[in-house]
Design a protein around this motif. Structure first.
Motif, PDB file in Angstrom:
ATOM      1  N   UNK A  35       0.864  -1.180   0.000  1.00 58.90           N
ATOM      2  CA  UNK A  35       0.000   0.000   0.000  1.00 58.90           C
ATOM      3  C   UNK A  35       0.904   1.235   0.000  1.00 58.90           C
ATOM      4  N   UNK A  36       0.730   2.103  -0.984  1.00 58.83           N
ATOM      5  CA  UNK A  36       1.553   3.305  -1.095  1.00 58.83           C
ATOM      6  C   UNK A  36       0.681   4.507  -0.732  1.00 58.83           C
ATOM      7  N   UNK A  37       1.158   5.315   0.220  1.00 55.70           N
ATOM      8  CA  UNK A  37       0.346   6.450   0.677  1.00 55.70           C
ATOM      9  C   UNK A  37       1.216   7.706   0.694  1.00 55.70           C
ATOM     10  N   UNK A  38       0.710   8.785   0.076  1.00 53.27           N
ATOM     11  CA  UNK A  38       1.431  10.062   0.066  1.00 53.27           C
ATOM     12  C   UNK A  38       0.824  10.989   1.116  1.00 53.27           C
ATOM     13  N   UNK A  39       1.705  11.678   1.839  1.00 56.43           N
ATOM     14  CA  UNK A  39       1.277  12.622   2.885  1.00 56.43           C
ATOM     15  C   UNK A  39       1.782  14.021   2.530  1.00 56.43           C
ATOM     16  N   UNK A  40       1.127  14.686   1.571  1.00 55.22           N
ATOM     17  CA  UNK A  40       1.525  16.053   1.212  1.00 55.22           C
ATOM     18  C   UNK A  40       0.958  17.048   2.225  1.00 55.22           C
ATOM     19  N   UNK A  41       1.363  18.319   2.146  1.00 58.12           N
ATOM     20  CA  UNK A  41       0.704  19.345   2.973  1.00 58.12           C
ATOM     21  C   UNK A  41      -0.807  19.370   2.673  1.00 58.12           C
ATOM     22  N   UNK A  42      -1.585  19.771   3.692  1.00 64.77           N
ATOM     23  CA  UNK A  42      -3.056  19.744   3.587  1.00 64.77           C
ATOM     24  C   UNK A  42      -3.605  20.285   2.256  1.00 64.77           C
ATOM     25  N   UNK A  43      -3.080  21.451   1.848  1.00 59.17           N
ATOM     26  CA  UNK A  43      -3.752  22.148   0.734  1.00 59.17           C
ATOM     27  C   UNK A  43      -3.571  21.436  -0.598  1.00 59.17           C
ATOM     28  N   UNK A  53      -5.650   8.641  -7.870  1.00 56.66           N
ATOM     29  CA  UNK A  53      -6.721   7.715  -7.466  1.00 56.66           C
ATOM     30  C   UNK A  53      -6.845   6.467  -8.351  1.00 56.66           C
ATOM     31  N   UNK A  54      -6.434   6.561  -9.622  1.00 58.16           N
ATOM     32  CA  UNK A  54      -6.574   5.383 -10.484  1.00 58.16           C
ATOM     33  C   UNK A  54      -5.392   4.436 -10.360  1.00 58.16           C
ATOM     34  N   UNK A  55      -4.418   4.816  -9.569  1.00 54.98           N
ATOM     35  CA  UNK A  55      -3.202   3.998  -9.523  1.00 54.98           C
ATOM     36  C   UNK A  55      -2.967   3.332  -8.190  1.00 54.98           C
ATOM     37  N   UNK A  56      -4.023   3.134  -7.433  1.00 52.76           N
ATOM     38  CA  UNK A  56      -3.870   2.395  -6.184  1.00 52.76           C
ATOM     39  C   UNK A  56      -2.949   3.047  -5.182  1.00 52.76           C
ATOM     40  N   UNK A  57      -2.852   4.370  -5.246  1.00 48.01           N
ATOM     41  CA  UNK A  57      -2.073   5.112  -4.254  1.00 48.01           C
ATOM     42  C   UNK A  57      -3.100   5.878  -3.421  1.00 48.01           C
TER      43      UNK A  57
END
Ligand code: PGA
Length: 244
Positions: A35-43, A53-57
């Motif tokens: 499972x790959x998850x990105x944590x960018x700044x809120x905005x 969303x289409x790439x399972x991230x």
């Protein structure tokens, strides 16, 4: 494996969109079980969600308020994050424990809010260099477990990230033996609290593509929380590919 990219306070909007598109393109079509998850700044959460969303991230937030709603200027609540499609929230990162004076009880409140909003908190724990040198690392982490894990935990509704403060951004990582020793203590604490062995424990602190291979050999490792290298699309993606 669970591979998290914590972007911290980095990127303007076009850099954020480029970085997420590059990661998404490199990983597209690859058979990744992790499972790959990105944590960018809120905005940037909402625009990035549309890119990946289409790439399972998935996307997650780096923090949330310890309040639910009301007169808290500048705060972002867990339910707001959930409403824009966040699935995870990092709580208790040492940069907030130290820089924003967040206490264990603040962190437990935030984790509780995240769980109540049907997301998964990634609860960060870590000792400083002095505690490690004085042989107190296990004791400090056990205390953080006792005080920052909320009471409403159940199997798989939270993740723990062990991030020694002295390893973050320093280029140094603990020996595999000391990571295993720490993970065994955390696992035992979880078992004592009726949490089964599927609940993930991540390692974070100076992860790169060279040390990732060794880290993946750690017994009990559920994944990696990656800071600096998560800003480099190619290297971050390579780690995701190594994780498989
Ligand atoms: P680093 O940061 O990978 O740059 O050491 C990890 C983190 O702070 O989550």
């Amino acid at each position: 494996m669970f591979i998290a990219g914590n972007w911290k306070l980095n990127c303007n909007i076009s850099e954020a969109l480029d970085l997420s598109s590059s990661i998404s393109n490199i990983l597209s079509g690859k058979n990744i079980q992790s499972e790959v998850v990105l944590f960018p700044p809120y905005i940037y959460l909402d625009p990035i969600r549309n890119i990946i969303k289409d790439n399972n991230i998935s996307i997650g937030a780096q923090n949330c308020s310890n309040h639910v709603l009301g007169a808290y200027t500048g705060d972002i609540s867990a339910s707001m994050l959930s409403s824009i499609g966040c699935e995870y929230v990092i709580v208790g990162h040492s940069e907030r424990r130290i820089g924003k004076l967040e206490s264990n009880s603040d962190i437990a409140l935030k984790a509780n809010n995240v769980i109540n909003s049907n997301m998964i908190p990634i609860i960060c724990l870590g000792e400083n260099a002095k505690a490690r040198e004085e042989g107190n690392a296990l004791k400090i982490i056990e205390n953080q477990l006792n005080e920052s894990i909320p009471k409403n935990i159940q199997n798989n509704n939270f993740i723990i990230a062990y991030e020694p403060i002295w390893a973050i951004g320093s280029g140094n990582i603990p020996s595999l033996d000391s990571i295993n020793e720490m993970f065994n203590m955390i696992r035992q604490w979880l078992l004592n609290n009726n949490i089964d062995k599927d609940t993930k424990i991540l390692y974070g602190g100076s992860v790169n593509k060279d040390n990732a291979k060794e880290l993946f050999s750690c017994e009990n490792l559920g994944g990696l929380l990656i800071g600096g290298v998560s800003l480099k699309a190619r290297e971050f993606s390579e780690i995701c590919l190594i994780a498989g």
